[in-house]
Design a protein around this motif. Structure first.
Motif, mmCIF file in Angstrom:
data_model
loop_
_atom_site.group_PDB
_atom_site.id
_atom_site.type_symbol
_atom_site.label_atom_id
_atom_site.label_comp_id
_atom_site.label_asym_id
_atom_site.label_seq_id
_atom_site.Cartn_x
_atom_site.Cartn_y
_atom_site.Cartn_z
ATOM 1 N N ARG A 34 -1.462 -4.898 -1.084
ATOM 2 C CA ARG A 34 -0.730 -4.905 0.184
ATOM 3 C C ARG A 34 0.761 -5.086 -0.079
ATOM 4 O O ARG A 34 1.147 -5.908 -0.912
ATOM 5 N N TRP A 35 1.576 -4.336 0.662
ATOM 6 C CA TRP A 35 3.031 -4.435 0.530
ATOM 7 C C TRP A 35 3.686 -4.040 1.861
ATOM 8 O O TRP A 35 3.026 -3.492 2.759
ATOM 9 N N MET A 36 4.960 -4.308 1.928
ATOM 10 C CA MET A 36 5.736 -4.035 3.139
ATOM 11 C C MET A 36 6.753 -2.935 2.852
ATOM 12 O O MET A 36 7.369 -2.901 1.782
ATOM 13 N N ASP A 37 6.930 -2.040 3.814
ATOM 14 C CA ASP A 37 7.989 -1.048 3.721
ATOM 15 C C ASP A 37 8.601 -0.862 5.115
ATOM 16 O O ASP A 37 8.354 -1.670 6.024
ATOM 17 N N ALA A 38 9.367 0.182 5.323
ATOM 18 C CA ALA A 38 10.072 0.380 6.600
ATOM 19 C C ALA A 38 9.113 0.553 7.768
ATOM 20 O O ALA A 38 9.424 0.208 8.911
ATOM 21 N N SER A 39 7.911 1.091 7.485
ATOM 22 C CA SER A 39 6.943 1.315 8.562
ATOM 23 C C SER A 39 6.068 0.105 8.829
ATOM 24 O O SER A 39 5.207 0.148 9.703
ATOM 25 N N GLY A 40 6.233 -0.965 8.060
ATOM 26 C CA GLY A 40 5.424 -2.159 8.267
ATOM 27 C C GLY A 40 4.548 -2.457 7.064
ATOM 28 O O GLY A 40 4.817 -2.017 5.932
ATOM 29 N N GLN A 41 3.500 -3.220 7.294
ATOM 30 C CA GLN A 41 2.603 -3.586 6.203
ATOM 31 C C GLN A 41 1.687 -2.415 5.850
ATOM 32 O O GLN A 41 1.094 -1.778 6.709
ATOM 33 N N ARG A 42 1.592 -2.168 4.543
ATOM 34 C CA ARG A 42 0.744 -1.089 4.039
ATOM 35 C C ARG A 42 -0.324 -1.669 3.130
ATOM 36 O O ARG A 42 -0.177 -2.781 2.594
ATOM 37 N N SER A 43 -1.395 -0.901 2.927
ATOM 38 C CA SER A 43 -2.500 -1.389 2.100
ATOM 39 C C SER A 43 -3.164 -0.215 1.395
ATOM 40 O O SER A 43 -3.327 0.866 1.987
ATOM 41 N N ALA A 44 -3.524 -0.412 0.141
ATOM 42 C CA ALA A 44 -4.250 0.589 -0.652
ATOM 43 C C ALA A 44 -5.394 -0.118 -1.366
ATOM 44 O O ALA A 44 -5.191 -1.140 -2.022
ATOM 45 N N LYS A 45 -6.594 0.425 -1.249
ATOM 46 C CA LYS A 45 -7.772 -0.204 -1.845
ATOM 47 C C LYS A 45 -8.165 0.480 -3.154
ATOM 48 O O LYS A 45 -7.852 1.645 -3.377
ATOM 49 N N GLY A 46 -8.876 -0.271 -3.971
ATOM 50 C CA GLY A 46 -9.351 0.256 -5.250
ATOM 51 C C GLY A 46 -10.452 -0.624 -5.811
ATOM 52 O O GLY A 46 -10.885 -1.604 -5.178
ATOM 53 N N SER A 47 -10.916 -0.278 -6.996
ATOM 54 C CA SER A 47 -11.984 -1.051 -7.625
ATOM 55 C C SER A 47 -11.857 -0.960 -9.142
ATOM 56 O O SER A 47 -11.344 0.027 -9.683
ATOM 57 N N VAL A 48 -12.334 -2.002 -9.811
ATOM 58 C CA VAL A 48 -12.390 -2.046 -11.272
ATOM 59 C C VAL A 48 -13.867 -2.176 -11.651
ATOM 60 O O VAL A 48 -14.509 -3.177 -11.321
ATOM 61 N N GLU A 49 -14.375 -1.167 -12.332
ATOM 62 C CA GLU A 49 -15.778 -1.173 -12.746
ATOM 63 C C GLU A 49 -15.867 -1.665 -14.193
ATOM 64 O O GLU A 49 -15.244 -1.086 -15.096
ATOM 65 N N VAL A 50 -16.627 -2.728 -14.397
ATOM 66 C CA VAL A 50 -16.814 -3.312 -15.731
ATOM 67 C C VAL A 50 -18.256 -3.058 -16.145
ATOM 68 O O VAL A 50 -19.194 -3.549 -15.501
ATOM 69 N N ALA A 51 -18.456 -2.279 -17.215
ATOM 70 C CA ALA A 51 -19.797 -1.949 -17.715
ATOM 71 C C ALA A 51 -19.903 -2.327 -19.183
ATOM 72 O O ALA A 51 -18.897 -2.555 -19.869
ATOM 73 N N LEU A 75 -10.726 1.992 -13.823
ATOM 74 C CA LEU A 75 -10.006 1.742 -12.574
ATOM 75 C C LEU A 75 -10.117 2.957 -11.674
ATOM 76 O O LEU A 75 -10.032 4.101 -12.130
ATOM 77 N N ALA A 76 -10.281 2.692 -10.358
ATOM 78 C CA ALA A 76 -10.341 3.774 -9.375
ATOM 79 C C ALA A 76 -9.607 3.343 -8.118
ATOM 80 O O ALA A 76 -9.842 2.241 -7.605
ATOM 81 N N PHE A 77 -8.677 4.216 -7.615
ATOM 82 C CA PHE A 77 -7.972 3.991 -6.364
ATOM 83 C C PHE A 77 -8.587 4.880 -5.293
ATOM 84 O O PHE A 77 -8.723 6.097 -5.483
ATOM 85 N N SER A 78 -8.953 4.291 -4.166
ATOM 86 C CA SER A 78 -9.488 5.092 -3.071
ATOM 87 C C SER A 78 -8.394 5.625 -2.160
ATOM 88 O O SER A 78 -8.595 6.594 -1.438
ATOM 89 N N GLU A 79 -7.203 5.005 -2.177
ATOM 90 C CA GLU A 79 -6.095 5.430 -1.310
ATOM 91 C C GLU A 79 -4.807 5.487 -2.121
ATOM 92 O O GLU A 79 -3.781 4.930 -1.752
ATOM 93 N N SER A 80 -4.866 6.171 -3.267
ATOM 94 C CA SER A 80 -3.697 6.211 -4.153
ATOM 95 C C SER A 80 -2.586 7.084 -3.600
ATOM 96 O O SER A 80 -1.437 7.002 -4.045
ATOM 97 N N GLY A 81 -2.865 7.930 -2.605
ATOM 98 C CA GLY A 81 -1.828 8.802 -2.052
ATOM 99 C C GLY A 81 -0.731 8.040 -1.347
ATOM 100 O O GLY A 81 0.377 8.553 -1.167
ATOM 101 N N GLN A 82 -1.003 6.814 -0.915
ATOM 102 C CA GLN A 82 0.011 6.022 -0.227
ATOM 103 C C GLN A 82 1.001 5.381 -1.191
ATOM 104 O O GLN A 82 2.022 4.854 -0.763
ATOM 105 N N LEU A 83 0.688 5.401 -2.497
ATOM 106 C CA LEU A 83 1.556 4.762 -3.492
ATOM 107 C C LEU A 83 2.398 5.807 -4.198
ATOM 108 O O LEU A 83 1.894 6.853 -4.612
ATOM 109 N N ASP A 84 3.689 5.528 -4.337
ATOM 110 C CA ASP A 84 4.520 6.401 -5.147
ATOM 111 C C ASP A 84 4.237 6.133 -6.616
ATOM 112 O O ASP A 84 3.583 5.144 -6.979
#
Length: 326
Positions: free
Chosen positions: A239-256, A275-284
């Motif tokens: 979670r982070w803040m930018d000009a449009s407000g609070q933003r959030s990007a989810k992901g997961s770490v799979e340990v096998a 590592l896998a990002f489900s919403e990586s498009g929101q991150l530069d």
């Protein structure tokens, strides 16, 4: 006056063994021998008066050089130069000369195998044993006396309780399934995460929902091994803040492939971390790279201060508890 026997009546009898040509009962004329086959082109099958033969095999004939070129794509598969008779005769002679030598060697080998040496003089060893006496002098074998210190150590080792069950006093193979205990213990250790600052925001990890795999504690030769092969998924949100407000990007770490060798001394076998990002498009690109560094999934052991460094510390803590658990 006695007369002799008249054999003239047997003159017309023919011997059945005589191989005389039999006449055809139908009266048909005997078949004429087949005329030799006329030469024909191997490509267009036209009859030839002056055939042109292949210059290599000398077997097939053509009417012209054009037909030979057209048929070469098929004829080249079987076309080969005929062997010289001298070479065949020489090879046959070599084989014939080699056969007596091989036969002589085989006969000598059979005679050596059949040769038996039986001499009962001065025999001090059993014939059915593979060992035979040598030039070394005879040794007198005597029992070795055990020193008191060695005897005390052996008695102390024998008095130690076996690591296995009561019925397995000899300490042989014994396997105990502790999968449920291992899964629940590791799940408890992977709960309650603190936020990690990264790239102007924070990484918040969620409690692990489930742990998969299996675990066992086999006892082999009186020693208990603590074996397991587990895997889990650690979900997080950045979670982070930018000009449009609070933003959030989810992901997961799979340990096998988290095994009992992950923290072994001198033979560490790292688990498989992905590592896998489900919403990586929101991150530069720059922010995403900083988040990945804060997660610490690229190396094992993970870098200090990262999310996986805290996860590795909890995994190692559980490993110590698992070794102490019965």
């Amino acid at each position: 006056k006695a007369r002799g026997i008249d054999y003239s009546r047997f003159d017309a009898i023919e011997d059945s063994d005589d191989e005389k040509p039999q006449a055809d009962p139908s009266g048909a004329a005997p078949a004429k021998p087949k005329a030799p086959e006329k030469a024909h082109c191997h490509n267009c099958h036209k009859d030839l008066k002056e055939p042109l033969r292949c210059g290599v095999c000398k077997k097939v004939e053509y009417c012209s050089a054009q037909c030979q070129r057209e048929d070469w794509v098929y004829h080249k598969r079987v076309c080969k130069k005929p062997e010289e008779p001298k070479a065949k005769a020489k090879a046959a002679a070599q084989r014939k000369s080699a056969e007596p030598a091989d036969a002589d060697r085989e006969r000598r080998r059979q005679r050596e195998d059949e040769k038996v040496v039986d001499n009962d003089e001065n025999i001090t060893w059993y014939k059915h044993r593979e060992w035979k006496p040598t030039a070394e002098p005879k040794k007198d074998f005597a029992p070795t006396k055990i020193q008191p210190q060695e005897a005390a150590v052996a008695q102390a080792d024998a008095a130690k309780p076996s690591a296995g069950s009561a019925w397995n006093a000899a300490g042989t193979w014994e396997d105990k399934d502790v999968t449920a205990l291992a899964q629940s213990g590791l799940k408890e250790n992977l709960a309650g995460w603190r936020p990690i600052d990264a790239a102007g925001g924070a990484i918040l990890a969620e409690d692990v929902e489930s742990v998969q795999g299996e675990a066992s504690k086999p006892t082999i030769r009186g020693k208990t091994r603590h074996m397991f092969d587990l895997s889990f998924t650690l979900r997080f949100s950045f979670r982070w803040m930018d000009a449009s407000g609070q933003r959030s990007a989810k992901g997961s770490v799979e340990v096998a492939d988290f095994t009992n060798d992950a923290f072994a001394d001198g033979a560490s076998t790292p688990p498989d971390v992905r590592l896998a990002f489900s919403e990586s498009g929101q991150l530069d690109a720059g922010r995403k790279q900083a988040v990945q560094a804060a997660l610490g999934v690229a190396t094992w052991p993970p870098p200090p201060g990262s999310l996986m460094a805290e996860a590795a510390a909890r995994m190692e803590k559980w490993y110590g508890e698992y070794q102490q658990a019965s």
